[in-house]
Design a protein around this motif. Structure first.
Motif, mmCIF file in Angstrom:
data_model
loop_
_atom_site.group_PDB
_atom_site.id
_atom_site.type_symbol
_atom_site.label_atom_id
_atom_site.label_comp_id
_atom_site.label_asym_id
_atom_site.label_seq_id
_atom_site.Cartn_x
_atom_site.Cartn_y
_atom_site.Cartn_z
ATOM 1 N N LEU A 166 0.992 -1.208 0.084
ATOM 2 C CA LEU A 166 -0.091 -0.059 -0.091
ATOM 3 C C LEU A 166 0.980 0.932 0.031
ATOM 4 N N LEU A 167 0.984 1.817 -1.064
ATOM 5 C CA LEU A 167 1.258 3.251 -1.076
ATOM 6 C C LEU A 167 0.759 4.464 -0.756
ATOM 7 N N ILE A 168 1.053 5.176 0.412
ATOM 8 C CA ILE A 168 0.399 6.433 0.689
ATOM 9 C C ILE A 168 1.367 7.382 0.405
ATOM 10 N N ALA A 169 0.637 8.093 -0.658
ATOM 11 C CA ALA A 169 1.446 9.312 -1.402
ATOM 12 C C ALA A 169 0.846 10.435 -0.870
ATOM 13 N N ILE A 170 1.436 11.356 -0.148
ATOM 14 C CA ILE A 170 1.229 12.721 0.106
ATOM 15 C C ILE A 170 1.633 13.655 -1.052
ATOM 16 N N VAL A 171 0.817 14.307 -1.948
ATOM 17 C CA VAL A 171 1.304 15.076 -3.071
ATOM 18 C C VAL A 171 0.766 16.438 -2.945
ATOM 19 N N THR A 220 -3.029 16.530 -1.202
ATOM 20 C CA THR A 220 -3.786 15.638 -1.439
ATOM 21 C C THR A 220 -2.961 14.024 -1.132
ATOM 22 N N THR A 221 -3.932 13.207 -0.394
ATOM 23 C CA THR A 221 -3.134 12.095 0.097
ATOM 24 C C THR A 221 -3.838 10.689 -1.081
ATOM 25 N N LEU A 222 -2.819 10.260 -1.664
ATOM 26 C CA LEU A 222 -3.646 9.147 -2.685
ATOM 27 C C LEU A 222 -3.192 7.594 -1.831
#
Length: 109
Positions: free
Chosen positions: A3-8, A42-44
């Motif tokens: 699970l990737l939690i990417a804060i963009v 945004t967090t994906l």
């Protein structure tokens, strides 16, 4: 599975989501706010098979670029009016912060 939690940064997120979905990856988008600048980001949440991890990380790197911007901070030591209490500083924004988490179990109903 990972699970990737990417804060963009918001300026980059639409390009990244388009690139991910074009390659067939599913993305869950959460509107979030950063603590330092108090601005929207945004967090994906991206579920990825381990074999595809490098491809997804490459898409994130390609679509989330760092840039410089100027912001102001309040100088708490100044004793004059609020207008002169602010100090402009240049900071780097953009890019992505990514957390990679092992997924013990994945269920899709």
């Amino acid at each position: 599975m990972k699970l990737l939690i990417a804060i963009v940064q918001d300026a980059d997120v639409n390009f990244l989501i388009d690139a991910l979905t074009e390659k067939g990856y599913r993305v869950t988008k959460l509107a979030t706010t950063g603590g330092f600048l108090k601005k929207g980001n945004t967090t994906l949440l991206i579920g990825v098979e381990e074999d595809n991890l490098d491809e997804v990380l490459g898409l994130i790197e390609k679509n989330c670029k760092k840039r410089n911007t100027t912001t102001t901070i309040i100088n708490p030591s100044a004793e004059s009016s609020l207008l002169t209490n602010t100090v402009p500083i240049e900071i780097s924004v953009g890019g992505a912060t990514i957390f990679i988490v092992d997924v013990e179990k994945y269920i899709q109903l």
